[in-house]
Design a protein around this motif. Structure first.
Motif, PDB file in Angstrom:
ATOM      1  N   HIS A 137      25.959  -4.092 107.484  1.00  0.00           N
ATOM      2  CA  HIS A 137      26.010  -2.963 108.421  1.00  0.00           C
ATOM      3  C   HIS A 137      27.216  -2.078 108.111  1.00  0.00           C
ATOM      4  N   THR A 138      27.150  -0.822 108.551  1.00  0.00           N
ATOM      5  CA  THR A 138      28.291   0.075 108.449  1.00  0.00           C
ATOM      6  C   THR A 138      28.372   0.878 109.735  1.00  0.00           C
ATOM      7  N   SER A 139      29.572   1.377 110.109  1.00  0.00           N
ATOM      8  CA  SER A 139      29.755   1.906 111.443  1.00  0.00           C
ATOM      9  C   SER A 139      29.135   0.865 112.375  1.00  0.00           C
ATOM     10  N   SER A 140      28.342   1.241 113.389  1.00  0.00           N
ATOM     11  CA  SER A 140      27.614   0.213 114.136  1.00  0.00           C
ATOM     12  C   SER A 140      26.123   0.343 113.903  1.00  0.00           C
ATOM     13  N   LEU A 141      25.790   0.671 112.650  1.00  0.00           N
ATOM     14  CA  LEU A 141      24.395   0.736 112.204  1.00  0.00           C
ATOM     15  C   LEU A 141      24.041  -0.636 111.642  1.00  0.00           C
ATOM     16  N   PHE A 142      23.583  -1.534 112.547  1.00  0.00           N
ATOM     17  CA  PHE A 142      23.279  -2.914 112.173  1.00  0.00           C
ATOM     18  C   PHE A 142      21.825  -3.021 111.724  1.00  0.00           C
ATOM     19  N   PRO A 143      21.523  -4.030 110.859  1.00  0.00           N
ATOM     20  CA  PRO A 143      20.129  -4.214 110.435  1.00  0.00           C
ATOM     21  C   PRO A 143      19.185  -4.349 111.638  1.00  0.00           C
ATOM     22  N   ALA A 147      19.318   2.616 116.153  1.00  0.00           N
ATOM     23  CA  ALA A 147      20.089   3.781 115.660  1.00  0.00           C
ATOM     24  C   ALA A 147      19.857   4.052 114.173  1.00  0.00           C
ATOM     25  N   LEU A 148      19.313   3.073 113.440  1.00  0.00           N
ATOM     26  CA  LEU A 148      19.016   3.285 112.018  1.00  0.00           C
ATOM     27  C   LEU A 148      17.973   4.388 111.854  1.00  0.00           C
ATOM     28  N   ARG A 149      17.129   4.529 112.857  1.00  0.00           N
ATOM     29  CA  ARG A 149      16.019   5.496 112.759  1.00  0.00           C
ATOM     30  C   ARG A 149      16.332   6.810 113.478  1.00  0.00           C
ATOM     31  N   GLU A 150      17.540   6.916 114.011  1.00  0.00           N
ATOM     32  CA  GLU A 150      17.916   8.101 114.771  1.00  0.00           C
ATOM     33  C   GLU A 150      18.149   9.301 113.853  1.00  0.00           C
ATOM     34  N   GLU A 151      17.465  10.383 114.081  1.00  0.00           N
ATOM     35  CA  GLU A 151      17.622  11.569 113.221  1.00  0.00           C
ATOM     36  C   GLU A 151      18.239  12.748 113.956  1.00  0.00           C
ATOM     37  N   LYS A 152      18.017  12.842 115.274  1.00  0.00           N
ATOM     38  CA  LYS A 152      18.493  14.030 116.026  1.00  0.00           C
ATOM     39  C   LYS A 152      19.949  13.847 116.474  1.00  0.00           C
ATOM     40  N   LEU A 153      20.217  12.688 117.075  1.00  0.00           N
ATOM     41  CA  LEU A 153      21.558  12.463 117.622  1.00  0.00           C
ATOM     42  C   LEU A 153      22.574  12.281 116.481  1.00  0.00           C
ATOM     43  N   LEU A 154      23.816  12.694 116.736  1.00  0.00           N
ATOM     44  CA  LEU A 154      24.894  12.486 115.773  1.00  0.00           C
ATOM     45  C   LEU A 154      25.707  11.245 116.143  1.00  0.00           C
ATOM     46  N   ILE A 155      25.771  10.991 117.437  1.00  0.00           N
ATOM     47  CA  ILE A 155      26.427   9.805 117.976  1.00  0.00           C
ATOM     48  C   ILE A 155      25.402   9.113 118.866  1.00  0.00           C
ATOM     49  N   THR A 169      27.624   4.503 117.960  1.00  0.00           N
ATOM     50  CA  THR A 169      27.781   4.627 116.513  1.00  0.00           C
ATOM     51  C   THR A 169      27.533   6.024 115.998  1.00  0.00           C
ATOM     52  N   SER A 170      28.193   6.370 114.904  1.00  0.00           N
ATOM     53  CA  SER A 170      27.817   7.560 114.154  1.00  0.00           C
ATOM     54  C   SER A 170      26.445   7.289 113.558  1.00  0.00           C
ATOM     55  N   THR A 171      25.617   8.323 113.450  1.00  0.00           N
ATOM     56  CA  THR A 171      24.301   8.156 112.829  1.00  0.00           C
ATOM     57  C   THR A 171      24.345   8.654 111.390  1.00  0.00           C
ATOM     58  N   TYR A 172      23.290   8.340 110.636  1.00  0.00           N
ATOM     59  CA  TYR A 172      23.229   8.809 109.251  1.00  0.00           C
ATOM     60  C   TYR A 172      23.322  10.337 109.189  1.00  0.00           C
ATOM     61  N   THR A 173      22.791  11.008 110.221  1.00  0.00           N
ATOM     62  CA  THR A 173      22.821  12.474 110.213  1.00  0.00           C
ATOM     63  C   THR A 173      24.259  12.986 110.247  1.00  0.00           C
ATOM     64  N   LEU A 174      25.099  12.421 111.107  1.00  0.00           N
ATOM     65  CA  LEU A 174      26.505  12.851 111.165  1.00  0.00           C
ATOM     66  C   LEU A 174      27.217  12.508 109.863  1.00  0.00           C
ATOM     67  N   LEU A 175      26.929  11.352 109.310  1.00  0.00           N
ATOM     68  CA  LEU A 175      27.588  10.942 108.068  1.00  0.00           C
ATOM     69  C   LEU A 175      27.226  11.906 106.935  1.00  0.00           C
ATOM     70  N   ARG A 176      25.987  12.378 106.935  1.00  0.00           N
ATOM     71  CA  ARG A 176      25.513  13.260 105.874  1.00  0.00           C
ATOM     72  C   ARG A 176      26.306  14.565 105.817  1.00  0.00           C
ATOM     73  N   TYR A 177      26.849  14.985 106.958  1.00  0.00           N
ATOM     74  CA  TYR A 177      27.571  16.261 107.007  1.00  0.00           C
ATOM     75  C   TYR A 177      28.996  16.163 106.468  1.00  0.00           C
ATOM     76  N   ALA A 178      29.505  14.943 106.308  1.00  0.00           N
ATOM     77  CA  ALA A 178      30.927  14.776 105.976  1.00  0.00           C
ATOM     78  C   ALA A 178      31.296  15.381 104.620  1.00  0.00           C
ATOM     79  N   ARG A 179      32.513  15.896 104.511  1.00  0.00           N
ATOM     80  CA  ARG A 179      33.024  16.428 103.251  1.00  0.00           C
ATOM     81  C   ARG A 179      33.415  15.294 102.306  1.00  0.00           C
ATOM     82  N   ALA A 180      33.803  14.164 102.879  1.00  0.00           N
ATOM     83  CA  ALA A 180      34.159  13.008 102.054  1.00  0.00           C
ATOM     84  C   ALA A 180      33.934  11.743 102.874  1.00  0.00           C
TER      85      ALA A 180
END
Ligand code: 6PG
Length: 226
Positions: A137-143, A147-155, A169-180
């Motif tokens: 798992h990463t952030s609180s995105l556990f197997p 939240a693994l399937r969350e696309e709209k929410l950022l948190i 948890t941060s979602t994959y969508t919020l992570l995708r926006y990061a500069r690094a």
């Protein structure tokens, strides 16, 4: 994903402090504020302790929680508590998840609103630090969690059945926006995940392997010394 591997904890931390300065300087010159999302868990604490002793414009830096356990801020399991203890001498602003209000869903909504207000649209953190758990798992995105399937929410609120707890948890969508994005890992138990990420193994099916960035860089800072 770029892998930086170290056999000494000192070299591992030195390299991350250099990376922090290399990202933070341009961010401050470009936007006036360095927005960083921090991971919880035990691995990053020595880095936080070192950063807190580093000469840095903390008044122009804002720290956020990449995820949080649904406990009060003074609870032993609170990520905010750990991060506040590490950085309190710097006086840096730490935006915490309001875990004292109602439910994890309400807390997540309030935190997302704050992140959008502070970072604009889409909210791009200058740097996001992520750990990797022993189940990948990463952030609180556990197997096998919602939240693994969350696309709209950022948190997102996320119930973790195997722990019987709520997380935010941060979602994959919020992570995708990061500069690094940096994965900060340590020890043999994390090696299989680090190898799979570094080799971009297409069969890797653990949550950390699904982290993507739409324009930023993703790097792994791994210390082999437990
Ligand atoms: C948390 C974290 C989580 C953590 C991993 C690794 O709240 O627990 O954000 O994603 O990074 O569980 O934890 P360790 O560093 O303790 O191995």
């Amino acid at each position: 994903m770029l892998l930086h591997e170290f056999s000494s904890a000192t070299a591992w931390i030195d390299s991350m402090v250099e990376g922090w300065e290399a990202l933070g300087g341009p961010a401050l010159r470009a936007r006036g504020t360095f927005h960083v999302s921090l991971s919880g868990g035990s691995t990053p604490r020595p880095l936080y302790d070192r950063l807190a002793k580093t000469k840095w414009p903390w008044s122009a830096t804002r720290l956020y929680l990449g995820d949080e356990r649904w406990v009060t801020p003074d609870h032993k399991d609170s990520n905010y508590r750990m991060i506040h203890q590490a950085f309190q001498e710097t006086g840096v602003h730490i935006e915490r998840v309001p875990t004292e209000i109602g439910t994890a869903d309400i807390g997540a909504r309030a935190y997302e609103k704050q992140v959008r207000t502070d970072l604009g649209e889409p909210p791009r953190f200058d740097l996001i630090l992520l750990g990797i758990g022993d189940d990948g798992h990463t952030s609180s995105l556990f197997p096998e969690t919602a939240a693994l399937r969350e696309e709209k929410l950022l948190i997102a609120p996320n119930f973790v059945p195997k722990l019987g707890v709520w997380r935010v948890t941060s979602t994959y969508t919020l992570l995708r926006y990061a500069r690094a994005i940096w994965f900060v890992t340590r020890g043999p138990s994390k090696e299989p995940f680090v190898r799979a990420l570094a080799q971009d193994d297409p069969s890797a099916n653990f949550p950390a392997a699904k982290v993507r960035s739409d324009r930023g860089t993703i790097e792994i800072y791994h210390c082999t010394q437990p």
